[in-house]
Design a protein around this motif. Structure first.
Motif, mmCIF file in Angstrom:
data_model
loop_
_atom_site.group_PDB
_atom_site.id
_atom_site.type_symbol
_atom_site.label_atom_id
_atom_site.label_comp_id
_atom_site.label_asym_id
_atom_site.label_seq_id
_atom_site.Cartn_x
_atom_site.Cartn_y
_atom_site.Cartn_z
ATOM 1 N N LEU A 60 3.991 58.180 -22.320
ATOM 2 C CA LEU A 60 3.472 57.956 -20.812
ATOM 3 C C LEU A 60 3.167 56.324 -20.627
ATOM 4 C CD1 LEU A 60 0.577 60.610 -21.135
ATOM 5 C CD2 LEU A 60 1.816 60.112 -19.322
ATOM 6 N N LYS A 61 3.315 56.098 -19.471
ATOM 7 C CA LYS A 61 3.489 54.816 -18.626
ATOM 8 C C LYS A 61 1.809 54.473 -17.953
ATOM 9 C CE LYS A 61 8.378 54.733 -18.486
ATOM 10 N NZ LYS A 61 9.641 54.673 -18.091
ATOM 11 N N PRO A 62 1.623 53.128 -17.810
ATOM 12 C CA PRO A 62 0.538 53.139 -17.004
ATOM 13 C C PRO A 62 1.015 53.454 -15.528
ATOM 14 C CG PRO A 62 0.812 51.178 -18.521
ATOM 15 C CD PRO A 62 1.976 52.048 -18.766
ATOM 16 N N GLU A 63 1.911 53.386 -15.020
ATOM 17 C CA GLU A 63 2.244 53.736 -13.788
ATOM 18 C C GLU A 63 2.156 55.368 -13.707
ATOM 19 O OE1 GLU A 63 4.130 51.767 -15.592
ATOM 20 O OE2 GLU A 63 6.338 52.172 -15.411
ATOM 21 N N ASP A 64 2.042 56.179 -14.641
ATOM 22 C CA ASP A 64 1.825 57.382 -14.505
ATOM 23 C C ASP A 64 0.582 57.880 -14.320
ATOM 24 O OD1 ASP A 64 3.994 57.940 -17.442
ATOM 25 O OD2 ASP A 64 4.534 58.271 -15.221
ATOM 26 N N THR A 65 -0.359 56.934 -14.153
ATOM 27 C CA THR A 65 -1.995 56.961 -13.867
ATOM 28 C C THR A 65 -2.191 57.700 -12.571
ATOM 29 O OG1 THR A 65 -2.671 55.399 -15.419
ATOM 30 C CG2 THR A 65 -4.106 56.108 -13.765
ATOM 31 N N ALA A 66 -2.565 58.776 -12.304
ATOM 32 C CA ALA A 66 -3.146 59.514 -10.980
ATOM 33 C C ALA A 66 -3.836 60.614 -11.383
ATOM 34 C CB ALA A 66 -1.559 60.032 -10.505
ATOM 35 N N VAL A 67 -4.288 61.261 -10.172
ATOM 36 C CA VAL A 67 -4.717 62.757 -10.190
ATOM 37 C C VAL A 67 -3.445 63.662 -10.055
ATOM 38 C CG1 VAL A 67 -6.083 64.283 -9.299
ATOM 39 C CG2 VAL A 67 -6.838 62.150 -9.217
ATOM 40 N N TYR A 68 -3.456 64.687 -11.259
ATOM 41 C CA TYR A 68 -2.385 65.241 -11.200
ATOM 42 C C TYR A 68 -2.844 66.924 -10.779
ATOM 43 C CZ TYR A 68 0.708 62.206 -13.704
ATOM 44 O OH TYR A 68 1.308 61.222 -14.111
ATOM 45 N N LEU A 69 -1.933 67.555 -9.701
ATOM 46 C CA LEU A 69 -2.442 68.684 -9.251
ATOM 47 C C LEU A 69 -1.436 69.551 -9.340
ATOM 48 C CD1 LEU A 69 -2.801 65.969 -6.585
ATOM 49 C CD2 LEU A 69 -4.501 67.786 -5.953
ATOM 50 N N CYS A 70 -1.734 71.157 -9.652
ATOM 51 C CA CYS A 70 -0.751 71.914 -9.646
ATOM 52 C C CYS A 70 -0.720 72.727 -8.122
ATOM 53 C CB CYS A 70 -0.805 72.931 -10.726
ATOM 54 S SG CYS A 70 -2.257 73.797 -10.647
ATOM 55 N N ALA A 71 0.247 73.344 -8.089
ATOM 56 C CA ALA A 71 0.286 74.191 -6.822
ATOM 57 C C ALA A 71 1.246 75.349 -7.246
ATOM 58 C CB ALA A 71 1.335 73.328 -5.747
ATOM 59 N N ALA A 72 1.207 76.356 -6.205
ATOM 60 C CA ALA A 72 1.951 77.733 -6.333
ATOM 61 C C ALA A 72 2.504 78.050 -5.093
ATOM 62 C CB ALA A 72 0.951 78.849 -7.032
#
Length: 123
Positions: free
Chosen positions: A86-98
């Motif tokens: 993981l990298k600092p630029e991966d920082t985010a809210v992660y959402l899943c979708a269907a």
């Protein structure tokens, strides 16, 4: 109505790993392709990875290819996102979708969304 609940987010150091899970209420879960997206503050929602309804096809954004792996367990009605290096630029809210049945990178290909889980990568 399909409900999606993400889990597994948190704080991790750069170079570390984390696994996100997305539990779905969909019946049958295997009817849907699943996707992961992320959104950082002040930025647009970004596609991360997608997996087809049967799990035989996957698709990744260039920014995570080789580091992230999407998978699904149709018995447990859960999709996963394994994140390595993981990298600092991966920082985010992660959402899943269907939605749909085939891999897709556009948000409008998905019908249902979770609330998201925060991933923070420290340098």
């Amino acid at each position: 109505q399909v409900q999606l609940v993400e889990s597994g987010g948190g704080l991790v150091q750069a170079g570390g790993s984390q696994r996100l899970a997305c539990a779905a209420s969909a019946r049958p879960f295997r009817s849907y392709a699943m996707g992961w997206f992320r959104q950082a503050p002040g930025k647009e929602r970004e596609f991360v990875a997608s997996i087809s309804w049967h799990g035989g096809s996957t698709y990744y954004s260039d920014s995570v290819k080789g580091r992230f792996t999407i998978s699904r367990d149709n018995v447990r009605s859960t999709a996963y996102l394994q994140m390595n290096n993981l990298k600092p630029e991966d920082t985010a809210v992660y959402l899943c979708a269907a939605g749909g049945r085939l891999v897709a990178k556009k948000p409008d290909a998905y019908d249902y969304w979770g609330q998201g889980t925060q991933v923070t990568v420290s340098s």
